[in-house]
Write an enzyme that holds these catalytic residues in place. Sequence first.
Site, PDB file in Angstrom:
ATOM      1  N   GLU A 144       0.826  -1.213   0.000  1.00  0.00           N
ATOM      2  CA  GLU A 144       0.000   0.000   0.000  1.00  0.00           C
ATOM      3  C   GLU A 144       0.852   1.251   0.000  1.00  0.00           C
ATOM      4  OE1 GLU A 144      -2.627  -0.172   3.390  1.00  0.00           O
ATOM      5  OE2 GLU A 144      -3.125  -2.255   2.914  1.00  0.00           O
TER       6      GLU A 144
ATOM      7  N   CYS B 292       3.414   8.320   1.599  1.00  0.00           N
ATOM      8  CA  CYS B 292       3.751   7.321   2.615  1.00  0.00           C
ATOM      9  C   CYS B 292       4.004   6.000   1.893  1.00  0.00           C
ATOM     10  CB  CYS B 292       2.583   7.211   3.593  1.00  0.00           C
ATOM     11  SG  CYS B 292       2.832   5.951   4.838  1.00  0.00           S
TER      12      CYS B 292
ATOM     13  N   CYS C 112       5.191  -7.578   7.995  1.00  0.00           N
ATOM     14  CA  CYS C 112       6.142  -7.054   8.984  1.00  0.00           C
ATOM     15  C   CYS C 112       6.361  -8.106  10.076  1.00  0.00           C
ATOM     16  CB  CYS C 112       5.552  -5.773   9.593  1.00  0.00           C
ATOM     17  SG  CYS C 112       6.651  -4.956  10.761  1.00  0.00           S
TER      18      CYS C 112
ATOM     19  N   CYS D 236       3.762  -5.453  16.493  1.00  0.00           N
ATOM     20  CA  CYS D 236       3.075  -4.444  17.316  1.00  0.00           C
ATOM     21  C   CYS D 236       1.582  -4.807  17.393  1.00  0.00           C
ATOM     22  CB  CYS D 236       3.250  -3.042  16.732  1.00  0.00           C
ATOM     23  SG  CYS D 236       4.970  -2.526  16.655  1.00  0.00           S
TER      24      CYS D 236
ATOM     25  N   CYS E 274      -1.279  -2.960  15.221  1.00  0.00           N
ATOM     26  CA  CYS E 274      -0.980  -2.665  13.817  1.00  0.00           C
ATOM     27  C   CYS E 274      -1.479  -3.756  12.867  1.00  0.00           C
ATOM     28  CB  CYS E 274       0.528  -2.477  13.667  1.00  0.00           C
ATOM     29  SG  CYS E 274       1.011  -2.132  11.967  1.00  0.00           S
TER      30      CYS E 274
ATOM     31  N   CYS F 179      -2.936   1.796   7.905  1.00  0.00           N
ATOM     32  CA  CYS F 179      -1.972   1.046   7.132  1.00  0.00           C
ATOM     33  C   CYS F 179      -2.145  -0.466   7.232  1.00  0.00           C
ATOM     34  CB  CYS F 179      -0.617   1.549   7.620  1.00  0.00           C
ATOM     35  SG  CYS F 179       0.677   0.438   7.672  1.00  0.00           S
TER      36      CYS F 179
HETATM   37  N1  SAH Z   1       7.556  -0.043  11.296  1.00  0.00           N
HETATM   38  C1  SAH Z   1       7.667   1.389  11.305  1.00  0.00           C
HETATM   39  C2  SAH Z   1       6.883   2.100  10.231  1.00  0.00           C
HETATM   40  C3  SAH Z   1       5.539   1.579   9.849  1.00  0.00           C
HETATM   41  S1  SAH Z   1       4.203   1.833  10.962  1.00  0.00           S
HETATM   42  C4  SAH Z   1       7.328   1.916  12.683  1.00  0.00           C
HETATM   43  O1  SAH Z   1       6.989   1.142  13.557  1.00  0.00           O
HETATM   44  O2  SAH Z   1       7.461   3.117  12.906  1.00  0.00           O
HETATM   45  C5  SAH Z   1       3.859   3.548  10.815  1.00  0.00           C
HETATM   46  C6  SAH Z   1       3.293   4.180  12.069  1.00  0.00           C
HETATM   47  O3  SAH Z   1       1.901   3.834  12.248  1.00  0.00           O
HETATM   48  C7  SAH Z   1       3.989   3.737  13.337  1.00  0.00           C
HETATM   49  O4  SAH Z   1       4.150   4.827  14.204  1.00  0.00           O
HETATM   50  C8  SAH Z   1       3.007   2.741  13.902  1.00  0.00           C
HETATM   51  O5  SAH Z   1       3.239   2.491  15.245  1.00  0.00           O
HETATM   52  C9  SAH Z   1       1.694   3.420  13.579  1.00  0.00           C
HETATM   53  N2  SAH Z   1       0.515   2.565  13.614  1.00  0.00           N
HETATM   54  C10 SAH Z   1       0.379   1.297  13.190  1.00  0.00           C
HETATM   55  N3  SAH Z   1      -0.868   0.855  13.405  1.00  0.00           N
HETATM   56  C11 SAH Z   1      -1.548   1.870  13.966  1.00  0.00           C
HETATM   57  C12 SAH Z   1      -2.889   2.032  14.424  1.00  0.00           C
HETATM   58  N4  SAH Z   1      -3.787   1.032  14.363  1.00  0.00           N
HETATM   59  N5  SAH Z   1      -3.229   3.237  14.944  1.00  0.00           N
HETATM   60  C13 SAH Z   1      -2.335   4.237  15.013  1.00  0.00           C
HETATM   61  N6  SAH Z   1      -1.071   4.150  14.606  1.00  0.00           N
HETATM   62  C14 SAH Z   1      -0.677   2.970  14.098  1.00  0.00           C
END
Ligand code: SAH
Length: 348
Positions: free
Chosen positions: A98, A111, A118, A122, A125, A338
């Site tokens: 995406e 972006c 991944c 997390c 995510c 995302c």
């Molecule tokens: N792996 C990298 C970049 C990709 S995630 C990182 O962790 O920074 C991009 C951003 O979106 C990160 O700050 C991540 O923590 C956040 N993110 C992912 N899922 C999310 C969600 N459901 N709500 C808010 N932020 C989210």
Amino acid sequence: MITITNDKIDILSLSLGQLENEITTLGEKKFRAKQVFEWLHLKRITTFEEMTNLSRQFRTILEERFCIKSLFIVKRLESNIDNTVKYLYRLSDGNYIETVLMSYNHGNSLCVSTQVGCKMGCKFCASTIAGFKRNLLPSEILLQLYETERNSEQKVSSIVLMGIGEPLDNYDNVLRFLNLVSSKNGTNLSLRHLSLSTCGIVPKIYELADLKLGLTLSISLHSANNASRSEIMPINDKYDIYELIEACKYYFKVTGRRISFEYALIDKHNDSREHSKQLQRLLQGLPCHINIIPVNKIKERNYSSTRKSAAVFQNYLTSLGLNATIRRTLGSDIEAACGQLRREQENI
Ligand code: SAH
């Protein structure tokens, strides 16, 4: 699923220096490499046929030895609220990624994804739930820019590595992408207009700092104490919060670039006044900016928060002298969170 296998070299991933090597090995003059590079990265042609200042014979040789990768648009969703456009791209091996184009007063920001899936796990995510498939090639990161600019007929002025994947877990290819996108013979984007977001792979932060590339480092912090960060981010068990902040201090000392911290606000998890005080203690002495993001709901988890609680938390932080803003919600009508489109497409 489409699988294309070939043993040709992915020409869009090559730096000008690497292309010069390849082309002189083929017995051609070095300056030809610059011509080819400019066709690819300035004029952004998609076939060797179009390289009309090269002889037909040389174009045939190029065709036999190299391939020009491309991305296919599977879905294009445009927000009716704020012009955000979200693309679901298919890669040549049938995987999906995406890319999101966002428009701000100061220009368009893109972006981009750096991996298919991944490994970081997390909890909040969508990109990580179905696991990891593979790293993106430098060309596949770059093509997200080329294809989106072509399709939208808009110019991108800044890039954030904040799509699917962990950029520091695909470090070499991301560096090659940075080199390509900032090349004087190509897009020539100043890396001052690029942000790299990481969940905190500490050794790579030190390596990146030493390269002094001028880019902004964005840290997905989301919590100011080890226990609650580990609950939502497994990476914290490997590199804890204090190691992470040390690395950030080093990054600032070496590059002079202020760090940006992402803070996904989750009701009852990291949103209290006590959390804001912990954040202040943790970040003391580090020039930084905190970006509060009301967490985007995903179907597997019960995490939620509202703009109202984000405003309350922002007040806590600013009253403690911290520099904090709430991230604008863009594309709320097109599932811009995302990783969600890819999962729908692949049914994972
Ligand atoms: N792996 C990298 C970049 C990709 S995630 C990182 O962790 O920074 C991009 C951003 O979106 C990160 O700050 C991540 O923590 C956040 N993110 C992912 N899922 C999310 C969600 N459901 N709500 C808010 N932020 C989210």
